[in-house]
Design a protein around this motif. Structure first.
Motif, PDB file in Angstrom:
ATOM      1  N   TRP A 270       0.854  -1.204  -0.020  1.00  0.00           N
ATOM      2  CA  TRP A 270       0.076   0.016   0.094  1.00  0.00           C
ATOM      3  C   TRP A 270       0.834   1.225  -0.115  1.00  0.00           C
ATOM      4  N   TRP A 271       1.918   1.261   0.809  1.00  0.00           N
ATOM      5  CA  TRP A 271       2.891   2.263   0.845  1.00  0.00           C
ATOM      6  C   TRP A 271       3.298   2.539  -0.530  1.00  0.00           C
ATOM      7  N   ARG A 272       3.742   1.579  -1.184  1.00  0.00           N
ATOM      8  CA  ARG A 272       4.460   1.805  -2.608  1.00  0.00           C
ATOM      9  C   ARG A 272       3.329   2.420  -3.309  1.00  0.00           C
ATOM     10  N   TYR A 359      -0.744   8.957   9.055  1.00  0.00           N
ATOM     11  CA  TYR A 359      -0.718   8.936   7.444  1.00  0.00           C
ATOM     12  C   TYR A 359       0.033   9.965   6.716  1.00  0.00           C
ATOM     13  N   TYR A 360      -0.247  11.521   7.267  1.00  0.00           N
ATOM     14  CA  TYR A 360       0.837  12.435   6.665  1.00  0.00           C
ATOM     15  C   TYR A 360       1.960  12.397   6.983  1.00  0.00           C
ATOM     16  N   CYS A 361       2.498  11.847   8.113  1.00  0.00           N
ATOM     17  CA  CYS A 361       3.815  11.712   8.490  1.00  0.00           C
ATOM     18  C   CYS A 361       4.478  10.661   7.432  1.00  0.00           C
ATOM     19  N   ILE A 362       3.722   9.682   7.189  1.00  0.00           N
ATOM     20  CA  ILE A 362       4.437   8.642   6.570  1.00  0.00           C
ATOM     21  C   ILE A 362       4.549   8.939   4.904  1.00  0.00           C
ATOM     22  N   LYS A 370      11.486  11.113  -6.335  1.00  0.00           N
ATOM     23  CA  LYS A 370      11.288  10.924  -7.599  1.00  0.00           C
ATOM     24  C   LYS A 370      10.901   9.611  -7.722  1.00  0.00           C
ATOM     25  N   PRO A 371       9.662   9.244  -8.275  1.00  0.00           N
ATOM     26  CA  PRO A 371       9.051   7.742  -8.552  1.00  0.00           C
ATOM     27  C   PRO A 371       9.945   6.993  -9.323  1.00  0.00           C
ATOM     28  N   ASN A 374       7.620   2.496 -13.449  1.00  0.00           N
ATOM     29  CA  ASN A 374       7.015   1.050 -13.541  1.00  0.00           C
ATOM     30  C   ASN A 374       5.696   1.390 -14.311  1.00  0.00           C
ATOM     31  N   TRP A 375       5.044   0.252 -14.721  1.00  0.00           N
ATOM     32  CA  TRP A 375       3.954   0.272 -15.635  1.00  0.00           C
ATOM     33  C   TRP A 375       2.919   1.075 -14.692  1.00  0.00           C
ATOM     34  N   HIS A 376       2.521   0.465 -13.525  1.00  0.00           N
ATOM     35  CA  HIS A 376       1.003   1.051 -12.957  1.00  0.00           C
ATOM     36  C   HIS A 376       1.248   2.611 -12.450  1.00  0.00           C
TER      37      HIS A 376
END
Length: 376
Positions: A270-272, A359-362, A370-371, A374-376
Motif C-alpha cells: 500500500w505504501w508503494r 498517515y501524513y507523516c508517512i 522521484k518515483p 514502472n507500468w502502474h
C-alpha cells in the motif's frame, strides 16, 4: 519576564489552534457538506448514450479472469463495447481474452507489443484504447476492478447532461477483515470526500481511473496526455485537473455505479502504491495545490495543537473546540459514508481521523521523491 514570555507563547499557540480549527470547520461547512447533502437533480428524460468501456491490462490475467465478466454482463440495452488494451503482457492475458471473445461479441481486444519511449505508465495504451473507441462516451476502469452491480454503465452514463463532458465516479475497495483494510478504505473515502465535494463546489481537480468517464472529443481537443506524458502517473487525476471545470463536470455516486477493487494485502504494498499516487499532486493547478495543502496542513496540525492547548492553556476551551469539530465531522462523515456505501467505517471514524496524522507523516515525503518508473 521569562515566565511571562512563556505564557504569551502558549497564548499564541492557543490562537494558532483556534485558527487551525476554524479553517478545518470552514472546509466541512462550505465544501464537504456538499457531498453529504448531495441530491442529484431529477432528469425528466433519461437518455442512453452509446458507451465505450476501456480497460488497460499488463500481466493481469488473474484479475481479468475474476473481474472482466462483471463488465461484460452489464444490463445496458444501448450500443456499447468493452475494449481491453493488452499492453505487452507476458502472462496468459492474450489467450484469456480470446476465450472471452468467443462468448462476448462486444469485447474488442487491442494487443500492443511495443513500448512508447518517453511515455511512462499506461498513458500510451490508454490513448490507443481511446483512439480505437467507436463511441463518444468513454468509461474507464482497471483490470483489478469489478462493477458493484450490473447497472454500472447505465448509471455512469446517466450523469451526462447538457454541457457535461466529465463524470467522476467512486472507486471503492472490497470490505475485508483486518485493520489495514479499514485504513485503506477510510483513506479512499477521505480522498473521495474531497474530490467529489470540490467538484460539487465548482472546483473539480481529479478523478480516479477505477471509475471515471469523459468524452472522446474532450480528450482529443486537449491533445490527450501530451502535456503530462513526462509524469509517471496522472492518466486520471492530472488529465482531469487540466480539462475539468465548473461547467463541464458531473458526479455519480449512486451505489449501483460504484466499482470495487481488491485492496493491498500488506502495508508495504500500500505504501508503494500511495507513493506513486502522491507524486502527481505537485503538478496540480496552483489554486488546487493551495486549497488541498491548506486542508492537509490544518488536518495534520489539529491534534498536536489540541493536546498542547489542553495541557498548557485551558483544557475546557480546547475540549469545547474539539467537540464542535467532532460533531461537525460526525454528521458529515455519517451522511457521506452512507452515500458511498462505507457506513461500516463510521463506528471507527474518530480513531481513523487521528490515524490521518500518522498517515501524513508517512506519505508526505512522497511529494518530493522521484518515483520509480514502472507500468502502474
Amino acid at each position: 519576564m521569562a515566565f511571562l514570555s512563556l505564557i504569551d507563547w502558549w497564548q499564541v499557540l492557543f490562537y494558532v489552534f483556534c485558527v487551525v480549527a476554524l479553517i478545518q470547520l470552514l472546509y466541512y461547512w462550505i465544501i464537504f457538506q456538499r457531498l453529504a447533502w448531495y441530491r442529484p437533480s431529477e432528469k425528466i428524460q433519461s437518455q442512453q448514450h452509446p458507451v465505450s468501456v476501456i480497460i488497460c491490462a499488463r500481466d493481469e490475467a488473474a484479475n481479468l479472469a475474476r473481474n472482466l465478466p462483471g463488465v461484460l454482463v452489464q444490463t445496458y440495452p444501448t450500443t456499447h463495447e468493452v475494449i481491453v488494451v493488452n499492453h505487452n503482457s507476458q502472462d496468459e492475458t492474450r489467450y484469456l481474452l480470446e476465450e472471452f471473445k468467443k462468448t462476448f461479441k462486444n469485447l474488442h481486444i487491442v494487443n500492443l507489443e511495443q513500448e512508447a519511449k518517453g511515455i511512462p505508465g499506461k498513458k500510451y495504451p490508454l490513448s490507443i484504447g481511446i483512439k480505437e473507441a467507436h463511441h463518444e462516451i468513454i468509461l474507464l476502469t482497471d483490470a483489478d476492478c469489478v462493477p458493484a452491480t450490473e447497472n454500472w454503465i447505465q448509471k455512469m452514463q446517466d450523469a451526462y447532461g447538457e454541457g457535461t463532458a466529465v463524470v467522476l465516479g467512486y472507486g471503492a475497495y472490497h470490505k475485508l477483515p483486518g485493520l489495514l483494510n479499514k485504513l485503506i478504505r477510510f483513506e479512499t473515502f477521505h480522498a473521495a470526500l474531497q474530490y467529489l465535494s470540490f467538484a460539487l463546489a465548482g472546483m473539480p481537480y481529479m478523478g480516479v481511473g477505477r471509475n471515471l468517464s469523459y468524452k472522446k472529443g474532450l480528450f482529443f481537443a486537449n491533445k490527450g496526455f501530451s502535456s503530462i506524458n513526462h509524469v509517471l502517473s496522472g492518466d486520471d487525476d492530472l488529465f482531469i485537473n487540466r480539462v475539468a471545470n465548473k461547467g463541464n463536470t458531473g458526479i455519480m455516486i449512486d451505489q449501483d455505479a460504484i466499482t470495487l477493487s481488491t485492496p493491498k494485502k500488506t502495508f508495504g504494498d500500500w505504501w508503494r502504491q500511495k507513493n506513486r499516487h502522491f507524486t502527481t499532486g505537485k503538478f496540480y493547478k496552483p489554486t488546487h495545490r493551495f486549497l488541498l495543502g491548506l486542508y492537509s496542513l490544518t488536518h495534520f496540525l489539529f491534534y498536536p495543537l489540541l493536546i498542547l492547548s489542553a495541557i498548557f492553556f485551558d483544557w475546557r476551551i480546547s475540549l469545547g473546540i474539539f467537540l464542535v469539530r467532532s460533531i461537525t465531522q460526525a454528521i458529515i462523515y455519517h451522511k457521506a459514508m452512507n452515500k458511498l456505501n462505507e457506513k461500516d467505517l463510521f463506528a471507527w471514524w474518530w480513531l481513523l481521523d487521528v490515524w490521518m496524522f500518522i498517515y501524513y507523516c508517512i506519505f508526505a515525503p512522497a511529494l518530493w521523491k522521484k518515483p520509480k518508473k514502472n507500468w502502474h
